[in-house]
Design a protein around this motif. Structure first.
Motif, PDB file in Angstrom:
ATOM      1  N   LEU A 142       0.842  -1.193   0.000  1.00 45.08           N
ATOM      2  CA  LEU A 142       0.000   0.000   0.000  1.00 45.08           C
ATOM      3  C   LEU A 142       0.878   1.244   0.000  1.00 45.08           C
ATOM      4  CD1 LEU A 142      -2.792   1.350   0.316  1.00 45.08           C
ATOM      5  CD2 LEU A 142      -2.612   0.962   2.784  1.00 45.08           C
ATOM      6  N   VAL A 143       0.632   2.127  -0.961  1.00 47.83           N
ATOM      7  CA  VAL A 143       1.350   3.400  -1.069  1.00 47.83           C
ATOM      8  C   VAL A 143       0.328   4.515  -0.966  1.00 47.83           C
ATOM      9  CG1 VAL A 143       2.749   4.890  -2.552  1.00 47.83           C
ATOM     10  CG2 VAL A 143       3.195   2.423  -2.488  1.00 47.83           C
ATOM     11  N   THR A 144       0.543   5.453  -0.042  1.00 48.69           N
ATOM     12  CA  THR A 144      -0.374   6.574   0.125  1.00 48.69           C
ATOM     13  C   THR A 144       0.238   7.844  -0.435  1.00 48.69           C
ATOM     14  OG1 THR A 144      -1.671   7.843   1.730  1.00 48.69           O
ATOM     15  CG2 THR A 144       0.476   7.054   2.464  1.00 48.69           C
ATOM     16  N   ILE A 145      -0.622   8.679  -1.021  1.00 51.46           N
ATOM     17  CA  ILE A 145      -0.216   9.976  -1.564  1.00 51.46           C
ATOM     18  C   ILE A 145      -0.924  11.071  -0.784  1.00 51.46           C
ATOM     19  CG2 ILE A 145      -0.356  11.514  -3.571  1.00 51.46           C
ATOM     20  CD1 ILE A 145      -0.096   9.111  -5.359  1.00 51.46           C
ATOM     21  N   GLY A 146      -0.192  12.079  -0.363  1.00 53.04           N
ATOM     22  CA  GLY A 146      -0.778  13.229   0.310  1.00 53.04           C
ATOM     23  C   GLY A 146      -0.594  13.165   1.801  1.00 53.04           C
ATOM     24  N   ASP A 147      -1.401  12.302   2.462  1.00 55.40           N
ATOM     25  CA  ASP A 147      -1.351  12.165   3.911  1.00 55.40           C
ATOM     26  C   ASP A 147      -0.893  10.772   4.299  1.00 55.40           C
ATOM     27  OD1 ASP A 147      -2.328  14.745   4.480  1.00 55.40           O
ATOM     28  OD2 ASP A 147      -4.399  14.089   4.213  1.00 55.40           O
ATOM     29  N   ALA A 148      -0.152  10.666   5.393  1.00 54.86           N
ATOM     30  CA  ALA A 148       0.208   9.358   5.941  1.00 54.86           C
ATOM     31  C   ALA A 148      -1.035   8.694   6.525  1.00 54.86           C
ATOM     32  CB  ALA A 148       1.265   9.529   7.026  1.00 54.86           C
ATOM     33  N   LEU A 149      -1.030   7.361   6.549  1.00 54.56           N
ATOM     34  CA  LEU A 149      -2.129   6.591   7.129  1.00 54.56           C
ATOM     35  C   LEU A 149      -1.732   6.195   8.545  1.00 54.56           C
ATOM     36  CD1 LEU A 149      -2.992   4.352   4.049  1.00 54.56           C
ATOM     37  CD2 LEU A 149      -3.950   6.577   4.682  1.00 54.56           C
ATOM     38  N   LYS A 150      -2.340   6.815   9.530  1.00 50.03           N
ATOM     39  CA  LYS A 150      -1.903   6.670  10.919  1.00 50.03           C
ATOM     40  C   LYS A 150      -1.930   5.236  11.412  1.00 50.03           C
ATOM     41  CE  LYS A 150      -2.847  11.184  12.900  1.00 50.03           C
ATOM     42  NZ  LYS A 150      -3.556  11.886  13.996  1.00 50.03           N
ATOM     43  N   GLU A 151      -2.944   4.482  10.991  1.00 46.95           N
ATOM     44  CA  GLU A 151      -3.153   3.156  11.553  1.00 46.95           C
ATOM     45  C   GLU A 151      -2.463   2.044  10.766  1.00 46.95           C
ATOM     46  OE1 GLU A 151      -4.710   2.753  14.400  1.00 46.95           O
ATOM     47  OE2 GLU A 151      -5.194   4.888  14.565  1.00 46.95           O
ATOM     48  N   VAL A 159       4.191  11.839   0.906  1.00 46.95           N
ATOM     49  CA  VAL A 159       3.388  12.751   1.712  1.00 46.95           C
ATOM     50  C   VAL A 159       3.733  14.203   1.392  1.00 46.95           C
ATOM     51  CG1 VAL A 159       3.033  11.120   3.595  1.00 46.95           C
ATOM     52  CG2 VAL A 159       5.033  12.600   3.633  1.00 46.95           C
ATOM     53  N   PHE A 160       2.716  15.053   1.523  1.00 48.17           N
ATOM     54  CA  PHE A 160       2.901  16.477   1.292  1.00 48.17           C
ATOM     55  C   PHE A 160       3.381  17.152   2.573  1.00 48.17           C
ATOM     56  CE2 PHE A 160      -0.795  16.380  -1.984  1.00 48.17           C
ATOM     57  CZ  PHE A 160      -0.024  15.605  -2.818  1.00 48.17           C
ATOM     58  N   ASP A 161       4.330  18.049   2.442  1.00 49.17           N
ATOM     59  CA  ASP A 161       4.781  18.851   3.577  1.00 49.17           C
ATOM     60  C   ASP A 161       3.758  19.968   3.775  1.00 49.17           C
ATOM     61  OD1 ASP A 161       5.993  20.392   5.463  1.00 49.17           O
ATOM     62  OD2 ASP A 161       7.833  20.757   4.331  1.00 49.17           O
ATOM     63  N   ASN A 162       2.624  19.599   4.401  1.00 47.72           N
ATOM     64  CA  ASN A 162       1.532  20.556   4.560  1.00 47.72           C
ATOM     65  C   ASN A 162       1.891  21.701   5.513  1.00 47.72           C
ATOM     66  OD1 ASN A 162      -0.764  19.679   2.911  1.00 47.72           O
ATOM     67  ND2 ASN A 162      -0.586  17.788   4.092  1.00 47.72           N
ATOM     68  N   SER A 293       7.222   8.940  -8.420  1.00 52.60           N
ATOM     69  CA  SER A 293       7.571   8.356  -7.122  1.00 52.60           C
ATOM     70  C   SER A 293       6.586   7.272  -6.724  1.00 52.60           C
ATOM     71  CB  SER A 293       7.593   9.453  -6.048  1.00 52.60           C
ATOM     72  OG  SER A 293       8.585  10.411  -6.317  1.00 52.60           O
ATOM     73  N   ALA A 294       5.290   7.540  -6.854  1.00 52.55           N
ATOM     74  CA  ALA A 294       4.273   6.572  -6.426  1.00 52.55           C
ATOM     75  C   ALA A 294       4.352   5.293  -7.236  1.00 52.55           C
ATOM     76  CB  ALA A 294       2.884   7.194  -6.541  1.00 52.55           C
ATOM     77  N   ARG A 308      10.718  -0.167   3.159  1.00 52.51           N
ATOM     78  CA  ARG A 308       9.734   0.884   3.430  1.00 52.51           C
ATOM     79  C   ARG A 308      10.351   2.265   3.207  1.00 52.51           C
ATOM     80  NH1 ARG A 308       6.990   3.550   7.887  1.00 52.51           N
ATOM     81  NH2 ARG A 308       4.741   3.545   7.467  1.00 52.51           N
ATOM     82  N   ARG A 309       9.637   3.095   2.440  1.00 49.29           N
ATOM     83  CA  ARG A 309      10.162   4.406   2.078  1.00 49.29           C
ATOM     84  C   ARG A 309       9.150   5.496   2.393  1.00 49.29           C
ATOM     85  NH1 ARG A 309      13.615   5.181  -2.071  1.00 49.29           N
ATOM     86  NH2 ARG A 309      13.372   7.370  -1.476  1.00 49.29           N
ATOM     87  N   ARG A 310       9.670   6.666   2.686  1.00 48.97           N
ATOM     88  CA  ARG A 310       8.832   7.853   2.890  1.00 48.97           C
ATOM     89  C   ARG A 310       9.421   8.980   2.066  1.00 48.97           C
ATOM     90  NH1 ARG A 310       5.389   9.983   6.992  1.00 48.97           N
ATOM     91  NH2 ARG A 310       5.548  12.246   7.243  1.00 48.97           N
ATOM     92  N   VAL A 311       8.669   9.466   1.114  1.00 49.18           N
ATOM     93  CA  VAL A 311       9.086  10.582   0.267  1.00 49.18           C
ATOM     94  C   VAL A 311       8.262  11.794   0.677  1.00 49.18           C
ATOM     95  CG1 VAL A 311       9.194  11.486  -2.085  1.00 49.18           C
ATOM     96  CG2 VAL A 311       9.680   9.058  -1.650  1.00 49.18           C
TER      97      VAL A 311
END
Length: 326
Positions: A142-151, A159-162, A293-294, A308-311
């Motif tokens: 699972l790859v998320t775009i925008g916001d991290a998935l807390k759970e 993720v966006f640097d909001n 990236s996604a 596991r990566r975080r961009v």
């Protein structure tokens, strides 16, 4: 005339001097250089090689299909995101199964669970704090775009640097003399835990801004209707958490006989290609980089070759003509 026998992957390997595994990776655009990928694909085309998706799925246990679950395809930026991901996946010999949660967290949960049979899932979540994501992440990459998935322990995050994005927007408005700012967000009352929305109040207090926040749909007609109610209170500026919402504000201003930016300034938050034509000042998240990236991350996770990566995607300001000085 007898039909020509279809070339095999072994024949492509012999023609290029590579192993069949290397040829397979090159045909899918994985783990090889650009030069090798083009050389293999050229040889495959010359030999008439075509991958059999059914045979490959049986041999590998994979479908060649990546799920793409969009929060709302009424958001034009998300439409562009889905198109870009679908095209990029196809270039790498995969297909995107694109579904629309339509801004509904219950629909999002149902669709995410129905997508468990794909090789991987890219999601731009409506409700990033929902607990069901943990189970999805255990079943498929699972790859998320925008916001991290807390759970969830996702395979990767883009993720966006909001913090920077919200600060950039509100500091720009404050620097141009705006003090009464309306903020329009697609976030629903039942999904309040989105980082960008939470940051608005804190940044507004720091900058001495009087901010009112209202929920607004993404579609042009509904967004314009919601914006008309906000504009009747005559804020000096409206900051929108998507360019699609900003387009609704532009329409509403026209309907009310207000000029932009003379009577009211308008600012967006994703830089859809239409915004340049409309002269909308907005915060850009670099769509092309997000797509690349996604796709790279989800395919690497599906192949088991990705740790596991975080961009973190940094924003930039696109200053055009929709924000005046006060």
């Amino acid at each position: 005339m007898p039909q020509r026998k279809r070339a095999t992957i072994r024949e492509v390997a012999q023609a290029t001097g590579l192993s069949t595994a290397a040829v397979s990776y090159a045909l899918r655009g994985l783990q090889v250089s650009e030069e090798t990928m083009h050389r293999v694909r050229r040889a495959a085309a010359e030999l008439g090689y075509e991958a059999d998706p059914n045979a490959r799925a049986l041999a590998s246990g994979r479908t060649g299909m990546i799920g793409v679950l969009c929060g709302s395809l009424e958001d034009l930026w998300q439409q562009s995101l889905a198109v870009g991901i679908g095209r990029s996946l196809r270039e790498k010999d995969h297909y995107g199964l694109i579904l629309d949660a339509a801004g509904d967290p219950d629909r999002e949960r149902t669709l995410a669970r129905q997508l468990r049979g794909v090789d991987g899932l890219i999601v731009q979540p409506v409700d990033p704090a929902a607990p069901f994501w943990a189970g999805i992440a255990e079943d498929i990459p699972l790859v998320t775009i925008g916001d991290a998935l807390k759970e969830a322990r996702t395979a990767a995050e883009v993720v966006f640097d909001n913090q920077s994005g919200v600060t950039l927007a509100l500091e720009y408005l404050a620097g141009r003399g705006h003090r009464r700012v309306a903020v329009l967000t697609p976030t629903l009352a039942e999904t309040p835990d989105r980082p960008a929305d939470r940051l608005v109040t804190a940044e507004a207090a720091r900058l001495g801004l009087e901010v009112t926040v209202a929920t607004c749909p993404q579609g042009l007609g509904p967004a314009a209707e919601a914006a008309r109610a906000v504009l009747r209170d005559r804020p000096s500026a409206v900051f929108c958490f998507s360019d699609s919402i900003a387009y609704g504000v532009l329409k509403a201003a026209g309907d009310l006989g207000l000029s932009v930016p003379g009577d009211v300034s308008v600012m967006g938050y994703d830089d859809h290609p239409m915004s340049e034509l409309l002269g909308l000042t907005t915060v850009s998240w670099d769509l092309d980089t997000i797509v690349r990236s996604a796709v790279r991350l989800v395919l690497g996770a599906a192949d088991g070759t990705l740790r596991r990566r975080r961009v973190v995607q940094k924003p930039t300001l696109r200053e055009r003509g929709s924000v005046a000085r006060r």
